[in-house]
Design a protein around this motif. Sequence first.
Motif, PDB file in Angstrom:
ATOM      1  N   CYS A   7       0.861  -1.178   0.000  1.00 21.61           N
ATOM      2  CA  CYS A   7       0.000   0.000   0.000  1.00 21.61           C
ATOM      3  C   CYS A   7       0.902   1.233   0.000  1.00 21.61           C
ATOM      4  O   CYS A   7       1.828   1.327   0.807  1.00 21.61           O
ATOM      5  CB  CYS A   7      -0.886  -0.025   1.241  1.00 21.61           C
ATOM      6  SG  CYS A   7      -2.072   1.307   1.324  1.00 21.61           S
ATOM      7  N   PRO A   8       0.665   2.175  -0.889  1.00 18.55           N
ATOM      8  CA  PRO A   8       1.557   3.324  -0.979  1.00 18.55           C
ATOM      9  C   PRO A   8       1.419   4.295   0.192  1.00 18.55           C
ATOM     10  O   PRO A   8       2.290   5.108   0.414  1.00 18.55           O
ATOM     11  CB  PRO A   8       1.138   4.003  -2.286  1.00 18.55           C
ATOM     12  CG  PRO A   8      -0.274   3.588  -2.489  1.00 18.55           C
ATOM     13  CD  PRO A   8      -0.384   2.217  -1.908  1.00 18.55           C
ATOM     14  N   GLY A   9       0.358   4.189   0.953  1.00 19.01           N
ATOM     15  CA  GLY A   9       0.132   5.133   2.052  1.00 19.01           C
ATOM     16  C   GLY A   9       0.442   4.515   3.397  1.00 19.01           C
ATOM     17  O   GLY A   9       1.580   4.246   3.754  1.00 19.01           O
ATOM     18  N   CYS A  10      -0.621   4.243   4.124  1.00 21.36           N
ATOM     19  CA  CYS A  10      -0.476   3.832   5.521  1.00 21.36           C
ATOM     20  C   CYS A  10      -0.402   2.330   5.719  1.00 21.36           C
ATOM     21  O   CYS A  10      -0.077   1.870   6.804  1.00 21.36           O
ATOM     22  CB  CYS A  10      -1.649   4.388   6.323  1.00 21.36           C
ATOM     23  SG  CYS A  10      -3.241   3.756   5.810  1.00 21.36           S
ATOM     24  N   GLY A  11      -0.754   1.519   4.730  1.00 20.99           N
ATOM     25  CA  GLY A  11      -0.729   0.070   4.857  1.00 20.99           C
ATOM     26  C   GLY A  11      -2.040  -0.519   5.363  1.00 20.99           C
ATOM     27  O   GLY A  11      -2.124  -1.714   5.624  1.00 20.99           O
ATOM     28  N   LEU A  12      -3.068   0.301   5.474  1.00 20.42           N
ATOM     29  CA  LEU A  12      -4.349  -0.178   5.986  1.00 20.42           C
ATOM     30  C   LEU A  12      -4.990  -1.191   5.045  1.00 20.42           C
ATOM     31  O   LEU A  12      -5.469  -2.236   5.471  1.00 20.42           O
ATOM     32  CB  LEU A  12      -5.290   0.999   6.230  1.00 20.42           C
ATOM     33  CG  LEU A  12      -6.620   0.680   6.899  1.00 20.42           C
ATOM     34  CD1 LEU A  12      -6.385   0.094   8.278  1.00 20.42           C
ATOM     35  CD2 LEU A  12      -7.460   1.926   6.999  1.00 20.42           C
ATOM     36  N   ARG A  13      -4.982  -0.902   3.758  1.00 23.00           N
ATOM     37  CA  ARG A  13      -5.582  -1.814   2.786  1.00 23.00           C
ATOM     38  C   ARG A  13      -4.866  -3.159   2.795  1.00 23.00           C
ATOM     39  O   ARG A  13      -5.492  -4.221   2.819  1.00 23.00           O
ATOM     40  CB  ARG A  13      -5.547  -1.209   1.391  1.00 23.00           C
ATOM     41  CG  ARG A  13      -6.183  -2.102   0.339  1.00 23.00           C
ATOM     42  CD  ARG A  13      -6.113  -1.493  -1.012  1.00 23.00           C
ATOM     43  NE  ARG A  13      -4.717  -1.434  -1.432  1.00 23.00           N
ATOM     44  CZ  ARG A  13      -4.317  -1.085  -2.618  1.00 23.00           C
ATOM     45  NH1 ARG A  13      -5.185  -0.702  -3.515  1.00 23.00           N
ATOM     46  NH2 ARG A  13      -3.041  -1.073  -2.939  1.00 23.00           N
ATOM     47  N   THR A  14      -3.562  -3.140   2.808  1.00 19.16           N
ATOM     48  CA  THR A  14      -2.790  -4.374   2.844  1.00 19.16           C
ATOM     49  C   THR A  14      -3.060  -5.130   4.135  1.00 19.16           C
ATOM     50  O   THR A  14      -3.196  -6.356   4.133  1.00 19.16           O
ATOM     51  CB  THR A  14      -1.284  -4.065   2.716  1.00 19.16           C
ATOM     52  OG1 THR A  14      -1.078  -3.269   1.551  1.00 19.16           O
ATOM     53  CG2 THR A  14      -0.472  -5.329   2.629  1.00 19.16           C
ATOM     54  N   GLY A  15      -3.158  -4.412   5.243  1.00 21.25           N
ATOM     55  CA  GLY A  15      -3.458  -5.045   6.520  1.00 21.25           C
ATOM     56  C   GLY A  15      -4.823  -5.708   6.520  1.00 21.25           C
ATOM     57  O   GLY A  15      -4.991  -6.819   7.033  1.00 21.25           O
ATOM     58  N   ILE A  16      -5.824  -5.047   5.939  1.00 18.22           N
ATOM     59  CA  ILE A  16      -7.164  -5.618   5.875  1.00 18.22           C
ATOM     60  C   ILE A  16      -7.169  -6.863   4.999  1.00 18.22           C
ATOM     61  O   ILE A  16      -7.765  -7.886   5.356  1.00 18.22           O
ATOM     62  CB  ILE A  16      -8.176  -4.571   5.387  1.00 18.22           C
ATOM     63  CG1 ILE A  16      -8.377  -3.521   6.482  1.00 18.22           C
ATOM     64  CG2 ILE A  16      -9.495  -5.213   5.006  1.00 18.22           C
ATOM     65  CD1 ILE A  16      -9.212  -2.340   6.061  1.00 18.22           C
ATOM     66  N   PHE A  17      -6.510  -6.816   3.866  1.00 22.50           N
ATOM     67  CA  PHE A  17      -6.440  -8.002   3.004  1.00 22.50           C
ATOM     68  C   PHE A  17      -5.732  -9.154   3.718  1.00 22.50           C
ATOM     69  O   PHE A  17      -6.127 -10.308   3.589  1.00 22.50           O
ATOM     70  CB  PHE A  17      -5.753  -7.691   1.679  1.00 22.50           C
ATOM     71  CG  PHE A  17      -6.629  -6.977   0.696  1.00 22.50           C
ATOM     72  CD1 PHE A  17      -7.913  -7.401   0.447  1.00 22.50           C
ATOM     73  CD2 PHE A  17      -6.162  -5.874   0.019  1.00 22.50           C
ATOM     74  CE1 PHE A  17      -8.726  -6.753  -0.470  1.00 22.50           C
ATOM     75  CE2 PHE A  17      -6.962  -5.202  -0.894  1.00 22.50           C
ATOM     76  CZ  PHE A  17      -8.252  -5.641  -1.136  1.00 22.50           C
ATOM     77  N   ASN A  18      -4.687  -8.842   4.456  1.00 31.26           N
ATOM     78  CA  ASN A  18      -4.004  -9.889   5.218  1.00 31.26           C
ATOM     79  C   ASN A  18      -4.940 -10.502   6.257  1.00 31.26           C
ATOM     80  O   ASN A  18      -4.955 -11.715   6.435  1.00 31.26           O
ATOM     81  CB  ASN A  18      -2.748  -9.339   5.892  1.00 31.26           C
ATOM     82  CG  ASN A  18      -1.567  -9.289   4.972  1.00 31.26           C
ATOM     83  OD1 ASN A  18      -1.387 -10.152   4.130  1.00 31.26           O
ATOM     84  ND2 ASN A  18      -0.740  -8.271   5.120  1.00 31.26           N
ATOM     85  N   LEU A  19      -5.700  -9.668   6.943  1.00 27.28           N
ATOM     86  CA  LEU A  19      -6.645 -10.190   7.931  1.00 27.28           C
ATOM     87  C   LEU A  19      -7.706 -11.067   7.292  1.00 27.28           C
ATOM     88  O   LEU A  19      -8.070 -12.112   7.824  1.00 27.28           O
ATOM     89  CB  LEU A  19      -7.334  -9.032   8.663  1.00 27.28           C
ATOM     90  CG  LEU A  19      -6.688  -8.569   9.946  1.00 27.28           C
ATOM     91  CD1 LEU A  19      -7.453  -7.397  10.537  1.00 27.28           C
ATOM     92  CD2 LEU A  19      -6.596  -9.682  10.954  1.00 27.28           C
ATOM     93  N   LEU A  20      -8.227 -10.641   6.160  1.00 26.37           N
ATOM     94  CA  LEU A  20      -9.248 -11.420   5.484  1.00 26.37           C
ATOM     95  C   LEU A  20      -8.720 -12.773   5.021  1.00 26.37           C
ATOM     96  O   LEU A  20      -9.477 -13.727   4.864  1.00 26.37           O
ATOM     97  CB  LEU A  20      -9.824 -10.639   4.298  1.00 26.37           C
ATOM     98  CG  LEU A  20     -10.642  -9.404   4.681  1.00 26.37           C
ATOM     99  CD1 LEU A  20     -11.045  -8.631   3.433  1.00 26.37           C
ATOM    100  CD2 LEU A  20     -11.864  -9.790   5.498  1.00 26.37           C
TER     101      LEU A  20
END
Length: 55
Positions: A7-20
């Motif tokens: 994720c180019p910003g904060c990593g929230l999207r990547t973190g959510i995908f990892n959780l899912l």
Amino acid sequence: MGVDFACPGCGLRTGIFNLLRGNVEGAVRCNPFSVVVILAAVFSVVDTFVGLIRK
């Protein structure tokens, strides 16, 4: 198994995908707030269904 893109910003999207995908460690490493976002989303869905059932 983690998510391959960053994720180019904060990593929230990547973190959510990892959780899912069940990768809690990867999610927390990307952005610890992603756990809070998923928990809030689950709570919101459950609360909505309970509200619909009680009507």
